[in-house]
Design an enzyme around this catalytic site. Sequence first.
Site, PDB file in Angstrom:
ATOM      1  N   GLY A 163       3.886  -4.105  11.101  1.00  0.00           N
ATOM      2  CA  GLY A 163       2.959  -4.366   9.990  1.00  0.00           C
ATOM      3  C   GLY A 163       2.842  -3.206   9.018  1.00  0.00           C
ATOM      4  N   ASP A 185       1.417  -0.400   9.461  1.00  0.00           N
ATOM      5  CA  ASP A 185       1.665   0.864  10.173  1.00  0.00           C
ATOM      6  C   ASP A 185       3.158   1.224  10.098  1.00  0.00           C
ATOM      7  OD1 ASP A 185       1.242   3.037  11.841  1.00  0.00           O
ATOM      8  OD2 ASP A 185       0.929   1.857  13.663  1.00  0.00           O
ATOM      9  N   SER A 203      -7.023  -4.989  10.879  1.00  0.00           N
ATOM     10  CA  SER A 203      -7.168  -5.977  11.966  1.00  0.00           C
ATOM     11  C   SER A 203      -6.816  -7.413  11.577  1.00  0.00           C
ATOM     12  CB  SER A 203      -8.600  -5.972  12.576  1.00  0.00           C
ATOM     13  OG  SER A 203      -8.780  -4.866  13.431  1.00  0.00           O
ATOM     14  N   ILE A 210       0.826  -1.222   0.000  1.00  0.00           N
ATOM     15  CA  ILE A 210       0.000   0.000   0.000  1.00  0.00           C
ATOM     16  C   ILE A 210       0.857   1.268   0.000  1.00  0.00           C
ATOM     17  CG2 ILE A 210      -0.317   0.346   2.501  1.00  0.00           C
ATOM     18  CD1 ILE A 210      -3.379   0.599   1.863  1.00  0.00           C
TER      19      ILE A 210
END
Length: 177
Positions: free
Chosen positions: A38, A40, A123, A17
């Site tokens: 991850g 983030d 999540s 992304i």
Amino acid sequence: MTAQEIRNRLECVQGDITTCSVDAVVNAANTSLLGGGGVDGAIHRAAGPRLVEECRTLGGCPTGDAKITQGYNLPARFVIHTVGPVYRNGRHHESALLESCYRNSLELAEQHHCRTVAFPAISCGAYGYPLEEAAEIAVGTVLDFLGGHDRPEKVLFVLFDRRTCDVYERVVTRLTG
Ligand code: AR6
């Protein structure tokens, strides 16, 4: 707008992304908004240190909510930080909280006139949400929002691995038939 026209505003792609040239990428953050692992971690690394500086001014974010910042060194103009639920057993409002991540993120995108938005599988990593169920909430909530709003024009689900992308594609087919 017909169901087919709404479906055409949705796309599943396998990829990273942080490389997406969209108006806004959504970050699967934690309540501190100060970075983590991850997706983030990847977003903060690619955006550079000014991202965490801006995040420090936001005072965190409750689970299910979303906040927006600039994208700094990312190709995306904005980062929408949302905090997904940690999955426990499905009886702690996990589905309502996950739905509200998608809805609040889309509302922020619309308010900031974003035409294109990319979501990761919120999540579904460290927070342990069962993939099929999470994908159903993600796709269902986005389709519902697009049915009632002209912006964003296009929503991408950017899934890091093939298996996750396959599950999302199957769910899109099932929900749009
Ligand atoms: N592009 C797209 N998807 C990615 C990328 C990437 N570059 N990297 C990982 N993923 P996770 P969560 C996928 O754990 O479950 C962080 O430490 C990954 O394969 O990033 O919401 C935060 O700070 C998975 O499918 O987010 C929080 O503490 C999906 O992104 C916590 O993890 C989400 O996995 C949030 O956990």
